[in-house]
Design a protein around this motif. Structure first.
Motif, PDB file in Angstrom:
ATOM      1  N   HIS A 291      -4.156  10.519   5.684  1.00 55.12           N
ATOM      2  CA  HIS A 291      -3.580   9.890   4.496  1.00 55.12           C
ATOM      3  C   HIS A 291      -4.596   8.910   3.912  1.00 55.12           C
ATOM      4  O   HIS A 291      -5.334   8.254   4.660  1.00 55.12           O
ATOM      5  CB  HIS A 291      -2.283   9.154   4.831  1.00 55.12           C
ATOM      6  N   ILE A 292      -4.624   8.798   2.594  1.00 57.87           N
ATOM      7  CA  ILE A 292      -5.508   7.882   1.895  1.00 57.87           C
ATOM      8  C   ILE A 292      -4.670   6.742   1.344  1.00 57.87           C
ATOM      9  O   ILE A 292      -3.621   6.985   0.736  1.00 57.87           O
ATOM     10  CB  ILE A 292      -6.250   8.589   0.748  1.00 57.87           C
ATOM     11  N   SER A 293      -5.102   5.516   1.557  1.00 56.90           N
ATOM     12  CA  SER A 293      -4.320   4.364   1.107  1.00 56.90           C
ATOM     13  C   SER A 293      -4.783   3.882  -0.266  1.00 56.90           C
ATOM     14  O   SER A 293      -5.984   3.820  -0.541  1.00 56.90           O
ATOM     15  CB  SER A 293      -4.418   3.215   2.122  1.00 56.90           C
ATOM     16  N   PHE A 294      -3.810   3.588  -1.124  1.00 56.71           N
ATOM     17  CA  PHE A 294      -4.034   2.974  -2.424  1.00 56.71           C
ATOM     18  C   PHE A 294      -3.089   1.788  -2.545  1.00 56.71           C
ATOM     19  O   PHE A 294      -1.977   1.821  -2.003  1.00 56.71           O
ATOM     20  CB  PHE A 294      -3.737   3.951  -3.571  1.00 56.71           C
TER      21      PHE A 294
ATOM     22  N   PHE B  63       0.821  -1.196   0.000  1.00 62.67           N
ATOM     23  CA  PHE B  63       0.000   0.000   0.000  1.00 62.67           C
ATOM     24  C   PHE B  63       0.866   1.263   0.000  1.00 62.67           C
ATOM     25  O   PHE B  63       1.967   1.282   0.549  1.00 62.67           O
ATOM     26  CB  PHE B  63      -0.924   0.024   1.217  1.00 62.67           C
ATOM     27  N   ALA B  64       0.342   2.315  -0.634  1.00 65.19           N
ATOM     28  CA  ALA B  64       0.950   3.647  -0.585  1.00 65.19           C
ATOM     29  C   ALA B  64      -0.026   4.573   0.121  1.00 65.19           C
ATOM     30  O   ALA B  64      -1.243   4.447  -0.048  1.00 65.19           O
ATOM     31  CB  ALA B  64       1.242   4.156  -1.994  1.00 65.19           C
TER      32      ALA B  64
ATOM     33  N   LEU C 280       1.211   6.016 -12.149  1.00 66.43           N
ATOM     34  CA  LEU C 280       1.354   7.011 -11.097  1.00 66.43           C
ATOM     35  C   LEU C 280       2.413   6.591 -10.091  1.00 66.43           C
ATOM     36  O   LEU C 280       2.563   5.409  -9.775  1.00 66.43           O
ATOM     37  CB  LEU C 280       0.020   7.205 -10.367  1.00 66.43           C
ATOM     38  N   THR C 281       3.150   7.583  -9.557  1.00 68.30           N
ATOM     39  CA  THR C 281       4.173   7.359  -8.545  1.00 68.30           C
ATOM     40  C   THR C 281       3.714   7.984  -7.233  1.00 68.30           C
ATOM     41  O   THR C 281       3.387   9.179  -7.203  1.00 68.30           O
ATOM     42  CB  THR C 281       5.507   8.005  -8.974  1.00 68.30           C
ATOM     43  N   PRO C 282       3.663   7.214  -6.138  1.00 72.25           N
ATOM     44  CA  PRO C 282       3.125   7.738  -4.864  1.00 72.25           C
ATOM     45  C   PRO C 282       3.751   9.045  -4.410  1.00 72.25           C
ATOM     46  O   PRO C 282       3.056   9.923  -3.899  1.00 72.25           O
ATOM     47  CB  PRO C 282       3.413   6.592  -3.881  1.00 72.25           C
TER      48      PRO C 282
END
Length: 239
Positions: free
Chosen positions: A131-134, A105-106, A144-146
């Protein structure tokens, strides 16, 4: 040093070590300090035991990292995977899907929507709300790069019905030039706005989804005055 009513008990009983572990999970002490709403120096004093951690800050830190506040505050043990069904590679107190660990997760910072005018960074006076986790896999699929992502909440009705006030949008900060038509985050007069940008022969059109707002065209010779924070690549909101 005198403790106050908001202080976490037993700071000498390993809490600094546990806060350091949470900071490591978030990727850096800078990110952890932003999540807790304190300076990096204050976070470092919590870790070294020079200062008593404040409950509200530790709670925000735990929420951002997805760890148990009880574990950070008291060091209480977590039951084993065999007895609880938890994946022991996950943060303490959080149950992840079978076969996944926290490294899958990021965590993307969600900023408040207030932003100062001037030449500073777009988030110079912004506060990290959470923070939102993806999953890293889902971000990679979108290219996409965190480290280049952040999120804000929409304020106002200019993009209804596409985006509603209070919706959360994810911003890709690597995309600061108009690439065809898309929704971008702009900074105007000290505030952040989500608007559809459309490249035209004589410049760029700023378009609101709400028909009550008129289209604005930025002439080609004034393009340097258009500050594009990034492109919106994801949105979510309550139905």
């Amino acid at each position: 040093m005198t403790d106050d009513a908001n202080s976490v008990p037993n700071p000498e009983n390993g809490i600094g070590t546990r806060i350091a572990e949470v900071a490591e999970r978030l990727g850096s002490r800078k990110k952890a300090a932003e999540a807790a709403g304190v300076s990096v120096s204050t976070l470092n004093r919590w870790i070294t035991g020079e200062s008593v951690p404040v409950f509200a800050g530790v709670a925000r830190l735990c929420l951002a990292a997805g760890v148990s506040l009880d574990w950070v505050a008291t060091g209480s043990a977590v039951t084993t995977r065999a007895s609880s069904g938890r994946n022991m590679d996950s943060p303490q107190g959080v149950q992840l899907p079978e076969g996944m660990s926290i490294g899958d997760f990021a965590f993307v910072p969600l900023y408040d929507a207030q932003c100062s005018a001037g030449d500073g960074a777009w988030n110079e006076n912004c506060r990290v709300l959470t923070h939102i986790s993806f999953t890293r896999y889902s971000l990679r699929k979108q290219g996409l790069t965190p480290d280049h992502l952040s999120a804000i909440r929409i304020d106002g009705d200019s993009m209804e019905p596409v985006l509603h006030s209070g919706d959360t949008v994810l911003i890709d900060h690597t995309r600061t030039t108009v690439e065809g038509e898309g929704i971008y985050i702009l900074r105007l007069d000290g505030h952040l706005y989500a608007k559809r940008l459309q490249r035209q022969f004589d410049g760029v059109a700023i378009i609101s989804a709400n028909k009550e707002y008129e289209k604005i065209v930025v002439p080609r010779d004034r393009m340097d005055e258009l500050e594009i924070v990034g492109r919106a690549v994801w949105s979510a909101g309550w139905l």
